[in-house]
Scaffold this motif. Structure first.
Motif, PDB file in Angstrom:
ATOM      1  N   CYS A  58      75.328  -2.211  12.792  1.00  0.00           N
ATOM      2  CA  CYS A  58      76.540  -2.786  13.242  1.00  0.00           C
ATOM      3  C   CYS A  58      76.055  -1.938  14.656  1.00  0.00           C
ATOM      4  CB  CYS A  58      77.670  -2.595  13.030  1.00  0.00           C
ATOM      5  SG  CYS A  58      78.629  -2.380  14.790  1.00  0.00           S
ATOM      6  N   GLN A  59      75.626  -2.430  16.139  1.00  0.00           N
ATOM      7  CA  GLN A  59      75.850  -1.271  16.757  1.00  0.00           C
ATOM      8  C   GLN A  59      76.480  -0.670  17.683  1.00  0.00           C
ATOM      9  OE1 GLN A  59      72.418  -2.823  19.183  1.00  0.00           O
ATOM     10  NE2 GLN A  59      70.934  -2.364  17.498  1.00  0.00           N
ATOM     11  N   GLY A  60      78.447  -1.205  17.111  1.00  0.00           N
ATOM     12  CA  GLY A  60      80.074  -0.948  17.509  1.00  0.00           C
ATOM     13  C   GLY A  60      79.845  -1.505  18.848  1.00  0.00           C
ATOM     14  N   PHE A  61      79.606  -2.377  19.754  1.00  0.00           N
ATOM     15  CA  PHE A  61      79.604  -2.534  20.926  1.00  0.00           C
ATOM     16  C   PHE A  61      80.311  -4.232  20.674  1.00  0.00           C
ATOM     17  CE2 PHE A  61      79.849  -2.198  25.732  1.00  0.00           C
ATOM     18  CZ  PHE A  61      81.278  -2.545  25.827  1.00  0.00           C
ATOM     19  N   CYS A  62      80.786  -4.435  19.801  1.00  0.00           N
ATOM     20  CA  CYS A  62      81.028  -5.860  19.658  1.00  0.00           C
ATOM     21  C   CYS A  62      81.613  -6.615  19.797  1.00  0.00           C
ATOM     22  CB  CYS A  62      82.123  -5.872  18.243  1.00  0.00           C
ATOM     23  SG  CYS A  62      81.734  -4.707  16.738  1.00  0.00           S
ATOM     24  N   ALA A  63      82.393  -6.826  21.134  1.00  0.00           N
ATOM     25  CA  ALA A  63      82.903  -7.554  21.843  1.00  0.00           C
ATOM     26  C   ALA A  63      81.904  -8.054  23.062  1.00  0.00           C
ATOM     27  CB  ALA A  63      83.961  -6.332  23.103  1.00  0.00           C
ATOM     28  N   GLN A  64      80.784  -7.180  23.077  1.00  0.00           N
ATOM     29  CA  GLN A  64      79.586  -7.911  23.883  1.00  0.00           C
ATOM     30  C   GLN A  64      78.068  -8.253  23.085  1.00  0.00           C
ATOM     31  OE1 GLN A  64      82.366  -6.995  26.490  1.00  0.00           O
ATOM     32  NE2 GLN A  64      80.088  -6.861  27.727  1.00  0.00           N
ATOM     33  N   GLY A  65      78.697  -8.962  21.670  1.00  0.00           N
ATOM     34  CA  GLY A  65      77.745  -9.448  21.300  1.00  0.00           C
ATOM     35  C   GLY A  65      77.583 -10.601  21.434  1.00  0.00           C
ATOM     36  N   PRO A  66      76.333 -11.142  20.926  1.00  0.00           N
ATOM     37  CA  PRO A  66      75.196 -10.377  19.974  1.00  0.00           C
ATOM     38  C   PRO A  66      74.205  -9.608  21.314  1.00  0.00           C
ATOM     39  CG  PRO A  66      75.119 -12.688  20.317  1.00  0.00           C
ATOM     40  CD  PRO A  66      75.966 -12.116  20.815  1.00  0.00           C
TER      41      PRO A  66
END
Ligand SMILES: Cc1cc2nc3c(=O)[nH]c(=O)nc-3n(C[C@H](O)[C@H](O)[C@H](O)COP(=O)(O)O)c2cc1C
Lengths: 607, 127
Positions: A58-66
């Motif tokens: 996980c790179q952390g910026f889940c709102a913008q995934g993938p």
């Protein structure tokens, strides 16, 4: 040294790597499909000798995934789909032109921010625990070793006594990240000194707080950091066995943990005679039993022993008598993951981060009514405002901030007036909340604070194991009162009654479930008393949430008579002529809110 | 599989260094091959392949190789820019594979600008 399955093909020269996020969030947004499409396209364009796709945690910026990071250029790509792949390969990989339309645009701006390092969400974070996030493939131990992995363990095993290790951890000021914030070095020392036939250590990865995913992400993105921390702890404490007690609902984390353990064993970093030092330690993974209370240490130990997970009286503390009666040291995932850095960089460095009483960083999962939901790591002492507005990007849809809830279901709500409070264990307690394990839920003006308190009490009520009467009955009683208030049946004396119940529940329950359960009620009473009063006295819900207390009405000045709401209403009780203001039959209205959602002119009012 | 010793950890990290440099996006030097349509037509791909081969042969692990779009000087493609840490970038033009290898050895590894093939030192102002 032979090549193994554990090593990655590092001898090959690539000019670029596409680091695609394979944390649970991005995976559920099809990041594996995107990886496959990228690999196929790269092969087809004959670039597979030059460019490689790597899956990270996980790179952390889940709102913008993938999401995907293009290295060495440092370009941050987001919200990718399989359809974007040919363009991305053609433009960026072949022609060297980064693709703007796949880049991030901040909520308040209209210009793209191409580089990860320039995006506010990332810029204001301080990565200690998550130092390897997005930079390594968590399924390849060599990549962890390449970033100084297992050096702290080597340092400890080749040149430090157990006591010295404990002293370093004490001096670092590290406190438990599982909730209570107990000083880790002191706990280790107590377990070391305890008399017992064999000792053991446990990693608490039960992570029961709804909406929290710090521990899951740490394991998914850097499982070896946890294993290394545990091996160091085992050496310091004198334990030969360890357990990771992990939540059943975390299949990906569990899989990566198993892979990591296998690779570490293969390299002799777990097992007999680690790094030729004579020290031996190994661990087993145990799947959690699924109840919230399983995360409580004595319940967890009962569950590991195959008994019903119920808390027991302490003392004896696990450090004195834990699993099978052995002195047992239990720490949270994040606590363990801090240990290797503390050993490598020193106690003084670590203690330079944070506040007087709370050192280092904290990982928070930021969810709710906030633009940038995701996983963030920040130094202790940062303000809530910085997290919610600078890193979190503020509240969506131009709504007003109302509160942020910290500490999981039994935490408290912090109002706007306290947003500049520096966050640490003590300060959160002072304002009626707790650090807990690091869940942050942001709430906007449309949230009813009485309803929120009711919601958390409902969760706690069903998760109470039932052993203590005060917790079992008291939480239910508090819940029922809150439900009455939300239903318009609140009485003025309810407020005092809630206070009394809160005291009884927190004083007379064995574990912190009951001990902290009143927090949601007490903190909302303290900071949002006016909302309680509006519900009880005026029979109104200011946020327009509690159905018994609201009515829907159409503003005749705004209504254009477009009939969208009339058509949308499931009860067919909105009437009027076309092109003329409509009216709602409030008696028959079921208050579902569909009319309000369908209205393009904000003409449906909730009162 | 033999168990690791503390020294093996260093060995693994050393073997992985090239990848680490790439991942962190920060090397001692950065070489950019201009890959606009014009560059590709003029043979930029061959330049890229030659660079990858020489990096592999020399075992270089602290150089970043990247691509960029057209540099605006289409008639002088293929082009590349070499940027040593803390030095102004140097643009090389009219490249072929031999020139590329020489620039790599002399400039990237040796620190000496190959002025015969260089267009200019420094780059246009960014804003
Ligand atoms: C109801 C309840 C649930 C808990 N759940 C967790 C959990 O999911 N994860 C965790 O690490 N600690 C949890 N704890 C805290 C543990 O009891 C224990 O304090 C912690 O694992 C110790 O590790 P630390 O010192 O590293 O924080 C919970 C406590 C209670 C009372």
């Amino acid at each position: 040294m032979a090549e193994t399955t554990a090593s990655s093909d590092a001898s090959k020269t690539y000019r670029a790597e596409l680091l695609i996020c394979a944390g649970t969030g991005c995976v559920s947004n099809r990041s594996f499909k995107i990886r496959d499409a990228l690999e196929a396209e790269i092969r087809q364009r004959g670039l597979d000798d030059e460019v490689r796709v790597v899956t990270t945690g996980c790179q952390g910026f889940c709102a913008q995934g993938p999401i995907m990071i293009f290295q060495p250029d440092g370009i941050f790509y987001q919200m990718l789909t399989e359809e974007d792949v040919p363009l991305l390969v053609e433009e960026h990989l072949i022609k060297g032109r980064p693709v703007e339309k796949l880049m991030y645009v901040p909520p308040e701006g209209d210009e793209v921010v191409p580089k990860l390092s320039d995006i506010d969400f990332f810029r204001k974070q301080r990565l200690v625990v998550l130092r390897n996030r997005g930079l390594i493939d968590p399924e390849k131990i060599d990549e962890y070793i390449a970033r100084d992995g297992y050096r702290a363990l080597a340092k400890v095993l080749t040149g430090m006594t157990s006591e010295e290790v404990i002293e370093v951890v004490k001096a670092s000021g590290l406190r438990g990240r599982g909730g209570a914030g107990f000083p880790t070095g002191i706990k280790w020392g107590l377990t070391r000194q305890a008399e017992g036939n064999g000792k053991c250590i446990i990693c608490n990865a039960d992570e029961g707080d709804p909406g929290a995913f710090m521990d899951r992400s740490i394991i998914e993105s850097d499982p070896h950091a946890v294993l290394e921390g545990m091996a160091i702890g085992a050496y310091a404490i004198g334990a030969k066995n360890g357990y990771v007690y992990i939540r059943e609902e975390y299949p990906l984390a569990m899989q990566r943990l198993h892979i990591a353990i296998d690779q570490a064993r293969e390299y002799g970093l777990l097992g007999e005679d680690i790094l030729g030092s004579g020290f031996s330690f190994d661990l087993a993974v145990h799947r959690g039993a699924g109840a919230f209370v399983c995360g409580e240490e004595t319940s967890l130990i009962a569950s590991l022993e195959g008994r019903t997970p119920e808390p027991r009286i302490r003392p004896p503390f696990p450090a004195q008598s834990g699993l099978w009666g052995q002195p047992t040291n239990i720490n949270n995932v994040e606590t363990w993951a801090n240990v290797p850095v503390i050993i490598s960089r020193g106690a003084e460095w670590y203690a330079s981060l944070g506040t007087d009483t709370s050192k280092g960083t904290k990982v928070f999962s930021v969810v709710g009514k906030v633009n940038n939901t995701g996983l963030v790591e920040v130094p202790m002492g940062i303000t809530m405002r910085e997290i919610v507005f600078d890193i979190g990007g503020g509240i969506p849809d131009g709504k007003q901030f109302k509160a942020v809830q910290t500490g999981g279901p039994s935490g408290g709500c912090i109002p706007e007036s306290l947003l500049d409070l520096p966050i640490d264990y003590e300060r959160l307690m002072e304002v009626g909340s707790i650090m807990g394990s690091g869940g942050l839920i942001v709430m906007d003006e449309d949230t009813c604070m009485v309803d929120i308190a009711r919601y958390f009490l409902d969760f706690l009520r069903s998760e109470s194991c039932g052993k203590c009467t005060t917790c079992r009955e008291g939480i239910a009683a508090m819940h029922d009162i809150l439900a009455d208030i939300c239903a318009g049946q609140g009485e003025p004396e309810h407020i005092d009654l809630l206070g009394e119940l809160a005291e009884a529940v927190s004083d007379a329950s064995l574990c912190a479930l009951g001990g902290t359960a009143p927090n949601p009620v007490l903190s909302t009473l303290r900071h949002f008393r006016d909302e309680y009063e509006a519900h009880i006295r005026d029979k109104k819900c200011p946020a327009g949430v509690c159905r018994a207390l609201i009515t829907y009405r159409i503003d005749p000045d705004k209504c254009k008579g477009c009939l969208l709401c009339t058509k949308a209403c499931p009860e067919q009780i909105i009437r009027g002529e076309a092109k003329k203001p409509q009216t709602i039959d409030t008696e028959a209205c079921i208050k579902c809110g569909v009319c309000r959602e369908s209205c393009k002119f904000d003409a449906v009012l909730v009162e | 599989m033999a168990k690791l010793t503390p020294e093996d950890l260093d060995r693994i990290a050393e073997r992985m260094k090239r990848q680490t440099t790439l991942r962190e996006g920060a090397g001692r030097a950065k070489v950019t091959v201009h890959m606009g349509t014009c560059g590709i037509a003029a043979g930029a791909r061959k330049i890229m392949t030659a660079l990858l081969a020489v990096i592999e042969k020399e075992g270089t692990d602290d150089v970043i190789l990247t691509t960029s779009g057209c540099a605006g000087l289409c008639s002088r493609e293929p082009m590349m820019t070499v940027e040593l840490k803390d030095n102004a970038p140097v643009k090389y033009v009219d490249l072929d594979e031999d020139k590329t290898r020489q620039i790599f050895t002399d400039h990237v590894l040796g620190g000496k600008i190959v002025s015969d093939f260089a267009l200019a030192v420094g780059s246009e102002r960014q804003s």
